[in-house]
Scaffold this motif. Sequence first.
Motif, short mmCIF file in Angstrom:
data_model
loop_
_atom_site.label_atom_id
_atom_site.label_comp_id
_atom_site.label_asym_id
_atom_site.label_seq_id
_atom_site.Cartn_x
_atom_site.Cartn_y
_atom_site.Cartn_z
N GLU A 49 0.86 -1.19 0.00
CA GLU A 49 0.00 0.00 0.00
C GLU A 49 0.89 1.24 0.00
O GLU A 49 1.81 1.36 0.83
CB GLU A 49 -0.91 0.00 1.23
N THR A 50 0.67 2.15 -0.93
CA THR A 50 1.54 3.32 -1.10
C THR A 50 0.69 4.57 -1.27
O THR A 50 -0.26 4.58 -2.04
CB THR A 50 2.45 3.16 -2.34
N ASP A 51 1.06 5.63 -0.54
CA ASP A 51 0.41 6.93 -0.71
C ASP A 51 1.17 7.78 -1.72
O ASP A 51 0.57 8.42 -2.58
CB ASP A 51 0.33 7.66 0.63
N ILE A 52 2.50 7.80 -1.58
CA ILE A 52 3.36 8.61 -2.44
C ILE A 52 4.44 7.72 -3.04
O ILE A 52 5.08 6.95 -2.31
CB ILE A 52 4.02 9.76 -1.64
N LEU A 53 4.65 7.85 -4.35
CA LEU A 53 5.69 7.05 -5.01
C LEU A 53 6.64 7.99 -5.75
O LEU A 53 6.23 8.72 -6.65
CB LEU A 53 5.06 6.06 -5.99
N ILE A 54 7.92 7.97 -5.36
CA ILE A 54 8.97 8.68 -6.08
C ILE A 54 9.49 7.71 -7.14
O ILE A 54 10.07 6.68 -6.80
CB ILE A 54 10.11 9.13 -5.15
N LEU A 55 9.27 8.02 -8.40
CA LEU A 55 9.41 7.02 -9.47
C LEU A 55 10.38 7.48 -10.56
O LEU A 55 10.20 8.55 -11.16
CB LEU A 55 8.02 6.76 -10.07
N ASP A 56 11.38 6.65 -10.81
CA ASP A 56 12.33 6.90 -11.89
C ASP A 56 11.69 6.54 -13.22
O ASP A 56 11.06 5.48 -13.35
CB ASP A 56 13.59 6.05 -11.66
N ILE A 57 11.84 7.41 -14.21
CA ILE A 57 11.26 7.12 -15.53
C ILE A 57 12.07 6.06 -16.26
O ILE A 57 11.52 5.12 -16.83
CB ILE A 57 11.17 8.41 -16.39
N GLU A 58 13.40 6.18 -16.23
CA GLU A 58 14.25 5.29 -17.04
C GLU A 58 14.76 4.13 -16.21
O GLU A 58 15.81 4.23 -15.57
CB GLU A 58 15.43 6.07 -17.62
N THR A 63 9.45 0.24 -17.21
CA THR A 63 9.84 1.64 -17.02
C THR A 63 8.88 2.33 -16.05
O THR A 63 7.80 1.81 -15.72
CB THR A 63 9.82 2.41 -18.36
N GLY A 64 9.27 3.54 -15.63
CA GLY A 64 8.40 4.31 -14.76
C GLY A 64 7.08 4.65 -15.41
O GLY A 64 6.02 4.64 -14.76
N ILE A 65 7.12 4.91 -16.71
CA ILE A 65 5.88 5.23 -17.43
C ILE A 65 4.97 4.01 -17.49
O ILE A 65 3.75 4.12 -17.30
CB ILE A 65 6.21 5.75 -18.85
N GLN A 66 5.55 2.83 -17.73
CA GLN A 66 4.75 1.61 -17.76
C GLN A 66 4.16 1.30 -16.38
O GLN A 66 3.02 0.84 -16.27
CB GLN A 66 5.60 0.44 -18.24
N LEU A 67 4.92 1.56 -15.32
CA LEU A 67 4.41 1.33 -13.97
C LEU A 67 3.27 2.31 -13.67
O LEU A 67 2.27 1.94 -13.05
CB LEU A 67 5.53 1.50 -12.94
N LYS A 68 3.42 3.55 -14.10
CA LYS A 68 2.34 4.54 -13.94
C LYS A 68 1.06 4.06 -14.62
O LYS A 68 -0.04 4.15 -14.06
CB LYS A 68 2.79 5.89 -14.51
N LEU A 81 5.57 11.22 -8.13
CA LEU A 81 6.52 12.27 -8.49
C LEU A 81 7.63 11.61 -9.28
O LEU A 81 8.36 10.75 -8.76
CB LEU A 81 7.08 12.95 -7.24
N PHE A 82 7.75 11.96 -10.56
CA PHE A 82 8.77 11.37 -11.42
C PHE A 82 10.12 12.05 -11.22
O PHE A 82 10.21 13.27 -11.04
CB PHE A 82 8.37 11.51 -12.90
N VAL A 83 11.18 11.24 -11.27
CA VAL A 83 12.55 11.77 -11.32
C VAL A 83 13.19 11.22 -12.59
O VAL A 83 12.93 10.08 -12.98
CB VAL A 83 13.36 11.38 -10.07
N THR A 84 14.03 12.04 -13.23
CA THR A 84 14.55 11.63 -14.53
C THR A 84 15.83 12.37 -14.89
O THR A 84 16.10 13.46 -14.37
CB THR A 84 13.49 11.91 -15.63
N ASN A 85 16.62 11.76 -15.78
CA ASN A 85 17.78 12.42 -16.35
C ASN A 85 17.43 13.11 -17.66
O ASN A 85 18.20 13.91 -18.18
CB ASN A 85 18.91 11.42 -16.61
N HIS A 86 16.26 12.78 -18.20
CA HIS A 86 15.88 13.23 -19.54
C HIS A 86 14.49 13.85 -19.51
O HIS A 86 13.48 13.15 -19.61
CB HIS A 86 15.93 12.06 -20.53
#
Length: 233
Positions: A49-58, A63-68, A81-86
């Motif tokens: 169970e998660t309220d907030i997820l800090i999620l890497d896109i790559e 991937t983070g987008i697929q998990l979203k 909240l996504f974190v990314t290099n790109h």
Amino acid sequence: MIKVGICEDEKITRNFIARMLAQYFKSREIVYQLREYESGKEYIEQRDETDILILDIEMEGITGIQLKDWLWKEDEDVKILFVTNHMEEMQEAFGRNVYGFLQKPLEQSLFEKYLNRMVEDIEENRGLVIKGVDQEYVMKMKDILYFVSENKYSRVVVKGTKYFCVKGLGQWEEELKEQSFFRCHKCYLVNFRNIYKIGDEICMTNGDKIPVSRRKGKELKDSYREYIIRKAR
């Protein structure tokens, strides 16, 4: 308690984010639980169970987008909240419950700005159980206007309707002290979210007038000012 997850395949970045989260929640005296995941696959398998997820896109694999997208299909109410290099991948990452995008390395002030929004939304939509004599009501925090004392019991006012509660005002004051409620008078506990104006008395958004104790006047205004500043961050 707020349940936070970090889904990021780089251990160094996970540790960095974990330290930022610890600093944030400690400064606001909010109890939280943190879980870390090395991949989207691990997150899906754990089903925590998660309220907030800090999620890497790559990430490798899922991937983070697929998990979203998976969270959306599962109808999971997880704030992301996504974190990314790109940052060019940002367009594809938009979606329900996506609060923003941060470029690595993360900046603490901007990170906290997004956390403020997510935490506030979690608190406002959290259900509060009101126990009456022979029944219970579940009300969203944001809908409660104020509590009024009734001897050793109390009544909660929600949009003009009053519900009897077996808890006293002192119990509510203790339970809600971290939830933007303030004891402005021996007989009243008000919800900062629903204050329209403060003067010699408090005017609530529904037009009700709430008295303010003389000894509480300055503390009320200072606390309300801090609440407004926190909301604006």
